[in-house]
Write an enzyme that holds these catalytic residues in place. Structure first.
Site, short mmCIF file in Angstrom:
data_model
loop_
_atom_site.label_atom_id
_atom_site.label_comp_id
_atom_site.label_asym_id
_atom_site.label_seq_id
_atom_site.Cartn_x
_atom_site.Cartn_y
_atom_site.Cartn_z
N LYS A 2 12.43 -9.65 70.72
CA LYS A 2 11.94 -10.96 70.31
C LYS A 2 11.78 -11.80 71.68
CE LYS A 2 13.80 -10.86 65.45
NZ LYS A 2 14.51 -10.15 64.71
N ASP A 21 23.43 -3.89 69.42
CA ASP A 21 21.82 -4.71 69.04
C ASP A 21 21.54 -6.69 69.51
OD1 ASP A 21 19.32 -5.45 68.00
OD2 ASP A 21 19.51 -4.48 66.25
N PHE A 36 21.60 -5.17 60.06
CA PHE A 36 19.86 -5.34 60.80
C PHE A 36 19.17 -4.53 62.00
CE2 PHE A 36 15.25 -6.97 61.39
CZ PHE A 36 14.70 -5.84 60.00
C1 PLP Z 1 14.13 -8.22 65.18
C2 PLP Z 1 15.52 -7.45 64.39
C3 PLP Z 1 15.27 -6.17 65.06
C4 PLP Z 1 13.59 -5.38 65.36
O1 PLP Z 1 13.16 -5.80 65.61
P1 PLP Z 1 10.95 -5.21 65.62
O2 PLP Z 1 10.64 -5.61 66.71
O3 PLP Z 1 10.65 -6.20 64.22
O4 PLP Z 1 11.18 -4.01 65.15
C5 PLP Z 1 16.28 -5.09 65.00
N1 PLP Z 1 17.75 -5.99 65.21
C6 PLP Z 1 17.69 -6.97 65.28
C7 PLP Z 1 19.22 -7.22 65.41
C8 PLP Z 1 16.59 -7.81 64.88
O5 PLP Z 1 17.23 -9.39 64.89
#
Ligand code: PLP
Length: 406
Positions: free
Chosen positions: A253, A223, A138
């Site tokens: 986050k 990521d 994701f």
């Molecule tokens: C939450 C998340 C995203 C997206 O972040 P947003 O602030 O919602 O755009 C991307 N990659 C990972 C691994 C995530 O947990």
């Protein structure tokens, strides 16, 4: 004339993209959330790994209030001292040389893709555009991020998959070796998958990725939006593995502890294409975000906090394997790293989340029929014990429900 049937307007006037529970909270403190009626819930999802320092953390509140009295926003055409201070703090703590601040995780991912493609372009290889991602991953909800993510359903109805995005099975090195070629720009991976169900890439796999990238001139993007900033008990999840540093990394986050801020970090080599005019953001890195980010990173980099995460995580792992033995009909597997914990269930995960809510415990869902525990990193051992007690009750309820259904 045929009348077009009216599309009903939802009572809340919000686009129906979430299946929300009716539960609403008025305030929070540490790992507790309180409804307007004063009912307390133990928060083991922390805004999906955002409130890493707990709700209403006094240091973050103070940083925000102090900055709010002084200056909220200027433009990125001016020097923003907070950006320089936070960039220095972050680059001192990891592989990176340079940072760009965004407002969200998806924007950081967008930029990581731009950085990678532009670097190859700058080095005379404009054909290298392919971004290789993995199933179950994701990376956010913008058009590029859903193309990079390993979940077909995010793309449905939003047009064809964009050129330059390739999806491979998670953990399959042979498939990856076969796919990397002269048009590959970068590989993007979460060292520990979040939404996909807390799957951790093995050390050997990450090392092999790094080696493959070195051999083929491919850039490695981590990521760490969910698994980074202390969540796994190291400042960044990739620090658990020797010799597997990325070229580019996305974080968000926990970076603002609830204030929207993200960042794309890179080596100077990887970011060489990002010259004047190639990127920008109105809000990215504004003084409010930087004040909170600085206070958050100050806390998140403390060795005591990281040691605390490892201790609480160790307790959870031990207790959860006990629950797995006690409830083999409910729990199939416990996985993840640090305080990014996935519990793969044999009963429906949505129902299990409700059983937990009935115990006033908040947990997150996840892919692969998992639920995730993503508590504040400041969760105490007593609170962890309380969470385990509530999970035991939830397991009992899930068992009863499964029996009555069969
Ligand atoms: C939450 C998340 C995203 C997206 O972040 P947003 O602030 O919602 O755009 C991307 N990659 C990972 C691994 C995530 O947990």
């Amino acid at each position: 004339m045929t009348a077009t049937p009216a599309v009903p307007v939802p009572a809340d006037h919000l686009m129906g993209v979430y299946s929300r529970t009716p539960l609403a909270f008025e305030r929070g403190e540490g790992a507790r959330l309180y409804t307007a009626q004063g009912e307390a819930y133990l928060d083991c999802l922390a805004g999906i790994a955002v409130n890493a320092l707990g709700h209403a953390n006094p240091k973050l509140v103070q940083a925000l209030k102090d900055q709010a009295d002084k200056l909220w926003h200027v433009s990125n055409i001016f020097t923003i001292p907070g950006q320089e201070a936070l960039a220095t703090k972050l680059t001192d703590a990891c592989f990176a040389d340079v940072v760009f601040f965004s407002n969200s995780g998806a924007e950081a991912v967008e930029l990581a893709i731009k950085v990678a493609r532009r670097r190859h372009w700058a080095k005379g290889q404009p054909e290298r555009i392919d971004i290789i991602g993995f199933d179950g991953s994701f990376h956010g909800r913008t058009i590029a991020a859903i193309n990079a993510s390993g979940n077909e359903s995010y793309l449905e109805g939003f047009g064809p998959r964009l050129p330059g995005f390739i999806q491979l099975p998670f953990g399959d090195l042979d498939a990856l070796k076969a796919a990397v070629g002269p048009t590959t720009a970068a590989i993007i991976i979460e060292p520990v998958q979040g939404e996909g169900g807390a799957r951790s890439a093995s050390d050997a796999y990450l090392k092999a990725l790094r080696q493959l990238c070195d051999e083929s001139g491919t850039l490695l993007i981590y990521d760490e939006i969910q698994c980074g900033l202390g969540r796994t008990g190291k400042l960044f999840a990739h620090e658990w593995v020797d010799g597997a540093l990325p070229d580019i990394m996305c974080i968000a986050k926990a970076l603002g502890g609830g204030f929207p801020v993200g960042a794309c970090l890179a080596t100077a080599e990887a970011a060489q294409g990002m010259t004047f005019g190639t990127h920008g953001s109105t809000y990215g890195g504004n003084p409010l975000a930087m004040a909170v980010g600085l206070a958050a990173v100050e806390e998140l980099t403390k060795p005591e906090l990281l040691a605390h995460v490892r201790e609480v995580a160790g307790y959870f792992v031990q207790q959860l394997s006990g629950l797995q033995e006690q409830f083999p009909d409910v729990i199939e597997d416990v996985r993840g790293k640090g305080l990014l914990i996935g519990i793969k269930l044999k009963t429906p995960n949505r129902e299990f989340m409700q059983h937990a809510r009935d115990q006033h415990l908040l947990i997150a869902g996840g892919g692969d029929n998992c639920v995730r525990l993503l508590p504040p990193l400041t969760l105490t051992l007593d609170e962890a014990r309380e969470a385990i007690g509530k999970l035991e009750q939830a397991c009992s309820a899930a068992r009863v429900r499964a029996k009555s259904a069969s």
